[in-house]
Design a protein around this motif. Structure first.
Motif, PDB file in Angstrom:
ATOM      1  N   MET A   1       0.693  -1.215  -0.133  1.00  0.00           N
ATOM      2  CA  MET A   1       0.028   0.105  -0.067  1.00  0.00           C
ATOM      3  C   MET A   1       0.875   1.272   0.142  1.00  0.00           C
ATOM      4  O   MET A   1       2.003   1.418   0.586  1.00  0.00           O
ATOM      5  CB  MET A   1      -0.825  -0.108   1.150  1.00  0.00           C
ATOM      6  N   ALA A   2       0.614   2.120  -0.790  1.00  0.00           N
ATOM      7  CA  ALA A   2       1.136   3.511  -0.778  1.00  0.00           C
ATOM      8  C   ALA A   2       0.095   4.625  -0.503  1.00  0.00           C
ATOM      9  O   ALA A   2      -1.181   4.501  -0.605  1.00  0.00           O
ATOM     10  CB  ALA A   2       1.788   3.754  -2.041  1.00  0.00           C
ATOM     11  N   VAL A   3       0.449   5.949  -0.045  1.00  0.00           N
ATOM     12  CA  VAL A   3      -0.276   6.826   0.269  1.00  0.00           C
ATOM     13  C   VAL A   3      -0.436   7.661  -1.029  1.00  0.00           C
ATOM     14  O   VAL A   3       0.813   8.095  -1.605  1.00  0.00           O
ATOM     15  CB  VAL A   3       0.125   7.656   1.468  1.00  0.00           C
ATOM     16  N   PHE A   4      -1.601   8.076  -1.489  1.00  0.00           N
ATOM     17  CA  PHE A   4      -1.721   8.996  -2.655  1.00  0.00           C
ATOM     18  C   PHE A   4      -2.573  10.237  -2.469  1.00  0.00           C
ATOM     19  O   PHE A   4      -3.308  10.051  -1.462  1.00  0.00           O
ATOM     20  CB  PHE A   4      -2.239   8.368  -3.614  1.00  0.00           C
ATOM     21  N   PHE A   5      -2.253  11.362  -2.487  1.00  0.00           N
ATOM     22  CA  PHE A   5      -2.959  12.602  -2.484  1.00  0.00           C
ATOM     23  C   PHE A   5      -3.699  13.124  -3.825  1.00  0.00           C
ATOM     24  O   PHE A   5      -3.171  13.082  -4.742  1.00  0.00           O
ATOM     25  CB  PHE A   5      -2.001  13.885  -2.141  1.00  0.00           C
ATOM     26  N   LEU A   6      -5.104  13.160  -3.533  1.00  0.00           N
ATOM     27  CA  LEU A   6      -6.035  13.526  -4.748  1.00  0.00           C
ATOM     28  C   LEU A   6      -6.386  14.947  -4.584  1.00  0.00           C
ATOM     29  O   LEU A   6      -7.239  15.327  -3.821  1.00  0.00           O
ATOM     30  CB  LEU A   6      -7.101  12.605  -4.803  1.00  0.00           C
ATOM     31  N   HIS A   7      -5.536  15.757  -5.135  1.00  0.00           N
ATOM     32  CA  HIS A   7      -5.596  17.433  -5.150  1.00  0.00           C
ATOM     33  C   HIS A   7      -6.664  17.697  -6.203  1.00  0.00           C
ATOM     34  O   HIS A   7      -6.552  16.779  -7.416  1.00  0.00           O
ATOM     35  CB  HIS A   7      -4.288  18.016  -5.382  1.00  0.00           C
ATOM     36  N   ILE A   8      -7.655  18.643  -6.069  1.00  0.00           N
ATOM     37  CA  ILE A   8      -8.644  18.804  -7.139  1.00  0.00           C
ATOM     38  C   ILE A   8      -8.487  20.232  -7.444  1.00  0.00           C
ATOM     39  O   ILE A   8      -8.412  21.260  -6.465  1.00  0.00           O
ATOM     40  CB  ILE A   8      -9.874  18.423  -6.511  1.00  0.00           C
ATOM     41  N   ASP A   9      -8.470  20.477  -8.709  1.00  0.00           N
ATOM     42  CA  ASP A   9      -8.543  21.935  -9.160  1.00  0.00           C
ATOM     43  C   ASP A   9      -9.738  22.026 -10.254  1.00  0.00           C
ATOM     44  O   ASP A   9     -10.086  21.306 -11.071  1.00  0.00           O
ATOM     45  CB  ASP A   9      -7.389  22.500  -9.948  1.00  0.00           C
ATOM     46  N   ASN A  10     -10.881  22.769  -9.686  1.00  0.00           N
ATOM     47  CA  ASN A  10     -12.124  22.740 -10.506  1.00  0.00           C
ATOM     48  C   ASN A  10     -12.505  23.921 -11.270  1.00  0.00           C
ATOM     49  O   ASN A  10     -13.609  24.233 -11.946  1.00  0.00           O
ATOM     50  CB  ASN A  10     -13.379  22.281  -9.493  1.00  0.00           C
ATOM     51  N   GLY A  11     -11.145  24.858 -11.551  1.00  0.00           N
ATOM     52  CA  GLY A  11     -11.287  25.907 -12.258  1.00  0.00           C
ATOM     53  C   GLY A  11     -11.779  27.243 -11.433  1.00  0.00           C
ATOM     54  O   GLY A  11     -11.452  28.189 -11.859  1.00  0.00           O
ATOM     55  N   ALA A  12     -12.424  26.959 -10.273  1.00  0.00           N
ATOM     56  CA  ALA A  12     -12.896  27.846  -9.487  1.00  0.00           C
ATOM     57  C   ALA A  12     -11.986  27.980  -8.277  1.00  0.00           C
ATOM     58  O   ALA A  12     -12.093  29.083  -7.513  1.00  0.00           O
ATOM     59  CB  ALA A  12     -14.251  27.610  -9.242  1.00  0.00           C
ATOM     60  N   GLY A  13     -11.232  26.962  -8.026  1.00  0.00           N
ATOM     61  CA  GLY A  13     -10.417  26.990  -6.791  1.00  0.00           C
ATOM     62  C   GLY A  13      -9.668  25.560  -6.819  1.00  0.00           C
ATOM     63  O   GLY A  13      -9.821  24.600  -7.397  1.00  0.00           O
ATOM     64  N   PHE A  14      -8.680  25.590  -5.863  1.00  0.00           N
ATOM     65  CA  PHE A  14      -7.828  24.402  -5.636  1.00  0.00           C
ATOM     66  C   PHE A  14      -8.224  23.814  -4.043  1.00  0.00           C
ATOM     67  O   PHE A  14      -8.168  24.659  -3.312  1.00  0.00           O
ATOM     68  CB  PHE A  14      -6.492  24.759  -5.871  1.00  0.00           C
ATOM     69  N   ASP A  15      -8.333  22.582  -4.255  1.00  0.00           N
ATOM     70  CA  ASP A  15      -8.599  21.916  -3.084  1.00  0.00           C
ATOM     71  C   ASP A  15      -7.614  20.914  -2.668  1.00  0.00           C
ATOM     72  O   ASP A  15      -7.512  19.796  -3.444  1.00  0.00           O
ATOM     73  CB  ASP A  15     -10.110  21.090  -3.007  1.00  0.00           C
ATOM     74  N   ALA A  16      -6.702  21.251  -2.015  1.00  0.00           N
ATOM     75  CA  ALA A  16      -5.437  20.315  -1.623  1.00  0.00           C
ATOM     76  C   ALA A  16      -6.084  19.180  -0.497  1.00  0.00           C
ATOM     77  O   ALA A  16      -6.749  19.380   0.314  1.00  0.00           O
ATOM     78  CB  ALA A  16      -4.394  21.092  -1.002  1.00  0.00           C
ATOM     79  N   ASP A  17      -5.556  17.955  -0.984  1.00  0.00           N
ATOM     80  CA  ASP A  17      -6.055  16.812  -0.190  1.00  0.00           C
ATOM     81  C   ASP A  17      -4.689  16.769   0.910  1.00  0.00           C
ATOM     82  O   ASP A  17      -3.606  16.606   0.509  1.00  0.00           O
ATOM     83  CB  ASP A  17      -5.823  15.471  -1.020  1.00  0.00           C
ATOM     84  N   GLU A  18      -4.906  16.833   2.275  1.00  0.00           N
ATOM     85  CA  GLU A  18      -4.012  17.192   3.145  1.00  0.00           C
ATOM     86  C   GLU A  18      -3.643  15.731   3.828  1.00  0.00           C
ATOM     87  O   GLU A  18      -2.518  15.686   4.364  1.00  0.00           O
ATOM     88  CB  GLU A  18      -4.294  18.448   4.410  1.00  0.00           C
ATOM     89  N   ASP A  19      -4.559  14.873   3.776  1.00  0.00           N
ATOM     90  CA  ASP A  19      -4.376  13.654   4.486  1.00  0.00           C
ATOM     91  C   ASP A  19      -3.812  12.484   3.816  1.00  0.00           C
ATOM     92  O   ASP A  19      -3.319  11.726   4.175  1.00  0.00           O
ATOM     93  CB  ASP A  19      -5.836  13.191   5.106  1.00  0.00           C
ATOM     94  N   GLY A  20      -4.467  12.523   2.279  1.00  0.00           N
ATOM     95  CA  GLY A  20      -4.020  11.307   1.786  1.00  0.00           C
ATOM     96  C   GLY A  20      -5.103  10.049   1.887  1.00  0.00           C
ATOM     97  O   GLY A  20      -5.578  10.235   3.151  1.00  0.00           O
TER      98      GLY A  20
END
Length: 70
Positions: A1-20
């Motif tokens: 298993m590995a930790v991945f962060f799924l950061h989202i940019d929807n054009g109106a803002g950026f939502d950083a996945d801080e926990d993974g």
């Protein structure tokens, strides 16, 4: 298993996945990102906030550590 962060940019803002999240591999993280886009898009359309021309960019980043080693 590995930790991945799924950061989202929807054009109106950026939502950083801080926990993974733990995934078996990168393909599993990509599959989850694709599933999440469907969920997010569906919720936002129901609220009247998104259109068919809306966009999502996922940045999928593999951590150099795992939750087990933290």
């Amino acid at each position: 298993m590995a930790v991945f962060f799924l950061h989202i940019d929807n054009g109106a803002g950026f939502d950083a996945d801080e926990d993974g999240r733990d995934f078996v591999d990168a393909d599993s993280a990509i599959f989850e990102a694709a599933r999440a886009v469907g969920d997010i898009f569906s919720e936002d359309v129901q609220k009247g906030g998104m259109t068919c021309q809306s966009r999502f960019i996922f940045r999928i980043v593999k951590a150099s550590w795992s939750h087990a080693s933290k």
